[in-house]
Every structure is written in C-alpha cells, then in structure tokens.
Design an enzyme around this catalytic site. Structure first.
Site, PDB file in Angstrom:
ATOM      1  N   SER A  40       4.511 -10.600  12.002  1.00 41.27           N
ATOM      2  CA  SER A  40       4.953  -9.446  11.227  1.00 41.27           C
ATOM      3  C   SER A  40       3.733  -8.797  10.594  1.00 41.27           C
ATOM      4  O   SER A  40       2.610  -9.302  10.742  1.00 41.27           O
ATOM      5  CB  SER A  40       5.949  -9.882  10.150  1.00 41.27           C
ATOM      6  OG  SER A  40       5.361 -10.842   9.323  1.00 41.27           O
ATOM      7  N   GLY A  59       1.989  -6.370  11.379  1.00 39.16           N
ATOM      8  CA  GLY A  59       0.926  -5.914  12.272  1.00 39.16           C
ATOM      9  C   GLY A  59      -0.006  -7.005  12.782  1.00 39.16           C
ATOM     10  O   GLY A  59      -0.916  -6.735  13.554  1.00 39.16           O
ATOM     11  N   GLU A  91      14.954  -0.526  11.622  1.00 37.25           N
ATOM     12  CA  GLU A  91      13.817   0.347  11.933  1.00 37.25           C
ATOM     13  C   GLU A  91      14.055   1.087  13.237  1.00 37.25           C
ATOM     14  O   GLU A  91      14.420   0.478  14.243  1.00 37.25           O
ATOM     15  CB  GLU A  91      12.531  -0.478  12.074  1.00 37.25           C
ATOM     16  CG  GLU A  91      12.092  -1.129  10.784  1.00 37.25           C
ATOM     17  CD  GLU A  91      10.821  -1.943  10.985  1.00 37.25           C
ATOM     18  OE1 GLU A  91       9.888  -1.455  11.645  1.00 37.25           O
ATOM     19  OE2 GLU A  91      10.786  -3.080  10.502  1.00 37.25           O
ATOM     20  N   GLU A 102      13.451  -2.514  15.419  1.00 32.59           N
ATOM     21  CA  GLU A 102      13.796  -3.873  15.008  1.00 32.59           C
ATOM     22  C   GLU A 102      14.608  -3.847  13.729  1.00 32.59           C
ATOM     23  O   GLU A 102      14.828  -2.782  13.151  1.00 32.59           O
ATOM     24  CB  GLU A 102      12.553  -4.757  14.876  1.00 32.59           C
ATOM     25  CG  GLU A 102      11.524  -4.226  13.913  1.00 32.59           C
ATOM     26  CD  GLU A 102      10.312  -5.151  13.812  1.00 32.59           C
ATOM     27  OE1 GLU A 102      10.128  -6.023  14.668  1.00 32.59           O
ATOM     28  OE2 GLU A 102       9.563  -4.989  12.840  1.00 32.59           O
ATOM     29  N   ASP A 108      10.180  -3.854   3.153  1.00 36.65           N
ATOM     30  CA  ASP A 108       9.085  -3.371   2.289  1.00 36.65           C
ATOM     31  C   ASP A 108       9.111  -1.853   2.111  1.00 36.65           C
ATOM     32  O   ASP A 108       8.896  -1.355   1.002  1.00 36.65           O
ATOM     33  CB  ASP A 108       7.713  -3.896   2.757  1.00 36.65           C
ATOM     34  CG  ASP A 108       7.400  -3.651   4.225  1.00 36.65           C
ATOM     35  OD1 ASP A 108       8.194  -2.981   4.907  1.00 36.65           O
ATOM     36  OD2 ASP A 108       6.343  -4.127   4.682  1.00 36.65           O
ATOM     37  N   THR A 109       9.427  -1.100   3.163  1.00 37.47           N
ATOM     38  CA  THR A 109       9.458   0.368   3.011  1.00 37.47           C
ATOM     39  C   THR A 109      10.556   0.797   2.031  1.00 37.47           C
ATOM     40  O   THR A 109      10.521   1.899   1.500  1.00 37.47           O
ATOM     41  CB  THR A 109       9.698   1.073   4.367  1.00 37.47           C
ATOM     42  OG1 THR A 109      10.973   0.661   4.880  1.00 37.47           O
ATOM     43  CG2 THR A 109       8.633   0.736   5.397  1.00 37.47           C
ATOM     44  N   ARG A 155      -1.381  -6.829   0.108  1.00 33.28           N
ATOM     45  CA  ARG A 155      -0.646  -5.846  -0.706  1.00 33.28           C
ATOM     46  C   ARG A 155      -0.433  -6.446  -2.088  1.00 33.28           C
ATOM     47  O   ARG A 155       0.173  -7.505  -2.214  1.00 33.28           O
ATOM     48  CB  ARG A 155       0.671  -5.514  -0.032  1.00 33.28           C
ATOM     49  CG  ARG A 155       1.415  -4.387  -0.711  1.00 33.28           C
ATOM     50  CD  ARG A 155       2.485  -3.808   0.189  1.00 33.28           C
ATOM     51  NE  ARG A 155       3.504  -4.795   0.478  1.00 33.28           N
ATOM     52  CZ  ARG A 155       4.174  -4.880   1.631  1.00 33.28           C
ATOM     53  NH1 ARG A 155       3.927  -4.052   2.601  1.00 33.28           N
ATOM     54  NH2 ARG A 155       5.087  -5.799   1.812  1.00 33.28           N
TER      55      ARG A 155
HETATM   56  P1  AMP Z   1       6.708  -3.534  14.154  1.00 28.33           P
HETATM   57  O1  AMP Z   1       5.893  -4.698  13.675  1.00 28.33           O
HETATM   58  O2  AMP Z   1       7.404  -3.796  15.445  1.00 28.33           O
HETATM   59  O3  AMP Z   1       7.615  -3.012  13.082  1.00 28.33           O
HETATM   60  O4  AMP Z   1       5.681  -2.361  14.431  1.00 28.33           O
HETATM   61  C1  AMP Z   1       4.911  -1.825  13.391  1.00 28.33           C
HETATM   62  C2  AMP Z   1       4.637  -0.339  13.606  1.00 28.33           C
HETATM   63  O5  AMP Z   1       3.908  -0.142  14.819  1.00 28.33           O
HETATM   64  C3  AMP Z   1       5.889   0.506  13.755  1.00 28.33           C
HETATM   65  O6  AMP Z   1       6.441   0.812  12.503  1.00 28.33           O
HETATM   66  C4  AMP Z   1       5.327   1.695  14.505  1.00 28.33           C
HETATM   67  O7  AMP Z   1       4.635   2.578  13.646  1.00 28.33           O
HETATM   68  C5  AMP Z   1       4.328   1.082  15.459  1.00 28.33           C
HETATM   69  N1  AMP Z   1       5.002   0.742  16.741  1.00 28.33           N
HETATM   70  C6  AMP Z   1       5.620  -0.415  17.040  1.00 28.33           C
HETATM   71  N2  AMP Z   1       6.167  -0.390  18.276  1.00 28.33           N
HETATM   72  C7  AMP Z   1       5.877   0.816  18.793  1.00 28.33           C
HETATM   73  C8  AMP Z   1       6.157   1.464  20.035  1.00 28.33           C
HETATM   74  N3  AMP Z   1       6.828   0.851  21.024  1.00 28.33           N
HETATM   75  N4  AMP Z   1       5.699   2.718  20.204  1.00 28.33           N
HETATM   76  C9  AMP Z   1       4.994   3.352  19.232  1.00 28.33           C
HETATM   77  N5  AMP Z   1       4.704   2.798  18.051  1.00 28.33           N
HETATM   78  C10 AMP Z   1       5.116   1.555  17.821  1.00 28.33           C
END
Ligand code: AMP
Length: 393
Positions: A160, A162, A267, A279, A286-287, A364
C-alpha cells in the site's frame, strides 16, 4: 437495542483496533465519545491511536498467535482493522467463533491482497476495471507486460501507499519495474499485478457507509497522488449526476459483496463518463480525512456509528473543503512543528498532528484542513498553510 455500559462490566462495550495510525486514532476518539472502551494494537510503541486508547499492545499484526491470544484475553465486542496487513486467516477463524470483525473477516481477507479484490470486482461482479494480469515469476511478468502493453502500472499484490509501485513507460523500464516491485512488496518478494495505465481525467474515493438503515454515499472526494501516495484531497469533486450514479452503483455492488457494517473507501478513475473501479478499503480512507472539516460526522464518526449499529439518518455537508498531507523526510526521534499560529490564522482551517514518535525515510506526520467558498479556494488555503508550517527534525 444497543446498551453501552460501564467499562469492564457486563454491558460495557470494547473495541480492539488492529492498527493504531492516524486513522485509527480518530476512530478511537469517536468510539470513546460514545462510551466505548478502546484497546489499540500496532507493531511499535506510542503509535497515534495508542496515545488516546485505554489500553494497548505492541506486536506485529501479521502474528496470528499474538492476535488470537490478545483477542481471547480481551474479548472485544468489535475487532476493527485499520490497516491491510493483518493475519486475516486468524480473523476468519475468530469470526467463526462468534467474534465481530469489522466489516467482515472475508472483506479484510479479500482486500488485503490486490488479487482477491480485483478478481471479485472484475470477474465475479462484472465491474469495469483496467485490464490486468498477475505474475509470480520474471518470465510471467514479461509476458504480462507484453499482453497488457506499455504504458502499464506494476504493483506488488501485497502493498500500500505506493510501496513497490511503478509505471513502465518504455521497454527499458521493464526490468527496473520488476526489481522495484520485488523490493517494495509488504511481505518480501512475490506476485505482482500488471495493470493497463488508465489516462483518467480525475480519480475519486467514494466513501460509502453500510449502516443499520442501509447504504449511504458521501460527496465524492477528489484527490491527487504522487508515487502512489495521497498528497491532497478535496470534497466535493465536481461530477455530473450521471457519472455520480454510475460510481454509486459500483460502490453499492462491491460493498454489498464485502458485507458487514462500516465505512468503505471505494477508489475509482473517471475518464469522460466512464467509471473504472480501482480498489476498495473496508475502513476509513486517508483521502477521507477531508471529512474532518467538511462534514458534521467525519468518516471516522460514521464508521463508529455504523459499527455500533447506530442510525445515520443524514450526513450534513458543510461545503467545499480540502486536505493536505504533511510528509516529513529524514531521520529523527525529535520532530518539532512551528508556524501553527500563521497557518491557523487563515479562517475556516484546522489541522491534526499525529504525534508519531519517529521518522525514518518519509512519513505522513500531520494533515492540514480547510473549508472555502469553492474547492479551489479550500485547496489554496491548505497550500498556504503548508508554506507556513515549519518542521524541524
Ligand atoms: P493504488 O495503490 O492502487 O491505490 O494506486 C495508487 C495511485 O496510483 C492511484 O491512486 C492512481 O493515482 C495511480 N494508479 C494506480 N493504478 C493506476 C492505473 N491502472 N492507471 C493509472 N494510474 C494508476
């Protein structure tokens, strides 16, 4: 009928928080406002929710034995996970014995792992997602990238904020992306998801609360992410009614499949009038911290009410609002905030300092909150606040 008695007496109510970060801290406060006893767990001492809980334990939430032992000792009325990384098989076992896992043990199990939730959404419920493949070996990974095409996004299935996530923009980046995923996964090397890159117009979190009276949706939260981690969020994200309806239908479908009671952060990416599911977290998001200034009942207060089986007849919205994460970089066990006078001198603003005991790398540490006449004004205010807050490490 709910009865809330004195702590440690037969009708006293007790909640066990699995995860004691900034989101858990707000949940603890909201539960305590309703007279609930709170026991907080996390892997380090003095975690934010522990600082306001009645009692706390320090152990890894991936430690099945410790979870079982603590739950059997404390006998909580509600087991409330705050993070994804938990020994969810143990929660499934405990739920079978009659414990109440929020929202359900199966929801925590399915959402701990990107594969579980993606297959449920796309393959079982027919919800639109980005195209995807899973890969466990480098060979499978190269094949997956070829099938999905470049650009694509790579994420460890267990991660999670990132961690381990990257975007492949050209063929040269494939090898590096595999390495990033192998180093950043939560439980070491492992399986990844390769997703088609969605060129979205904007992304939202649709906070959805399942409560005793049904399902309610909050105003959509827009957000901006950097390296897979949230930087700023705002509410409401302007959307046309038709797109909101599509988003609510998706949120209703996925949260119904997960079941139980509580708040969920769904999301989604929006591209034109298309809504693409990304997801879901079966807990505060958090948002959604923006709701601490935008609504009379924040996402945490709503979670507490839903968990306790109390009604949510309405959710009063106070108007356009924004939040900004304060992320600190470095190594320190002595973090000093200043400039609060200047930041909070801006009308209709607020902030939370999480009081995390240390920083190692980037972390954070606080959130800035503002309301304005428009989302733009609220966002300008949190940006202004960020310039005024000084952090000494
Ligand atoms: P996640 O950890 O899956 O919530 O991804 C974190 C962030 O990465 C998301 O909020 C998007 O900004 C970006 N992101 C994730 N998956 C994609 C995707 N398939 N295409 C474009 N941006 C993505």
């Amino acid at each position: 009928m709910l009865e809330i008695g004195t702590h440690n007496k037969p009708k006293g109510k007790k909640a066990l928080l699995l995860g004691s970060g900034e989101l858990g801290k707000e949940v603890a406060i909201e539960l305590q406002r309703l007279g609930v006893q709170v026991v907080a767990v996390d892997k380090y001492e003095n975690a934010p929710a522990m600082q306001v809980a009645h009692k706390s334990y320090v152990f890894s939430m991936l430690d099945s034995e410790k979870i079982r032992e603590t739950i059997e000792k404390e006998k909580p009325d509600f087991i409330i996970p705050e993070v994804e990384a938990i020994a969810t098989e143990t929660l499934i076992e405990l739920e079978k014995k009659g414990y109440n896992v929020i929202p359900t043990a199966n929801a925590t199990f399915l959402t701990m792992n990107r594969e579980g939730i993606r297959r449920l959404a796309a393959e079982k419920l027919g919800i639109k997602t980005s195209p995807y493949r899973f890969a466990s070996t480098k060979e499978e990974f190269y094949k997956a990238v070829e099938e999905i095409g470049i650009p694509c996004v790579v994420k460890p299935i267990m991660s999670s904020s990132g961690h381990g996530q990257s975007v492949i923009k050209s063929k040269d980046g494939i090898e590096k992306s595999w390495q990033i995923a192998q180093e950043g996964g939560r439980v070491g090397a492992g399986k990844v998801i390769v997703e088609g890159f969605v060129k979205f117009d904007y992304e939202i979190t649709l906070l959805t609360v399942r409560h005793i009276g049904g399902t309610s949706f909050l105003q959509p939260v827009g957000h901006y992410q950097k390296d897979g981690d949230y930087q700023e969020s705002w509410q409401p994200q302007p959307m046309n009614p038709e797109t909101i309806k599509k988003a609510e239908d998706i949120a209703e479908k996925i949260t119904t499949a997960l079941g139980g009671r509580g708040i969920f952060g769904v999301e989604m990416f929006i591209q034109g009038n298309e809504v693409i599911f990304s997801e879901v977290s079966p807990r505060p998001h958090d948002t959604g911290m923006v709701t601490m200034i935008s609504q009379d009942l924040s996402e945490f207060a709503l979670h507490a009410r839903a968990v306790l089986g109390l009604p949510i007849p309405n959710i009063a919205f106070h108007g356009p609002s924004a939040s900004k994460a304060v992320v600190v970089e470095g190594e320190s066990q002595d973090i000093v905030f200043s400039g609060l006078e200047e930041a909070l001198n801006i009308p209709d603003t607020s902030m939370r300092i999480f009081a995390k005991p240390e920083v190692s790398g980037h972390r954070r540490m606080a959130v800035l909150l503002a309301r304005g006449n428009s989302v733009e004004e609220a966002r300008q205010k949190v940006q202004e606040m960020a310039k005024k807050i000084k952090i000494q490490i």
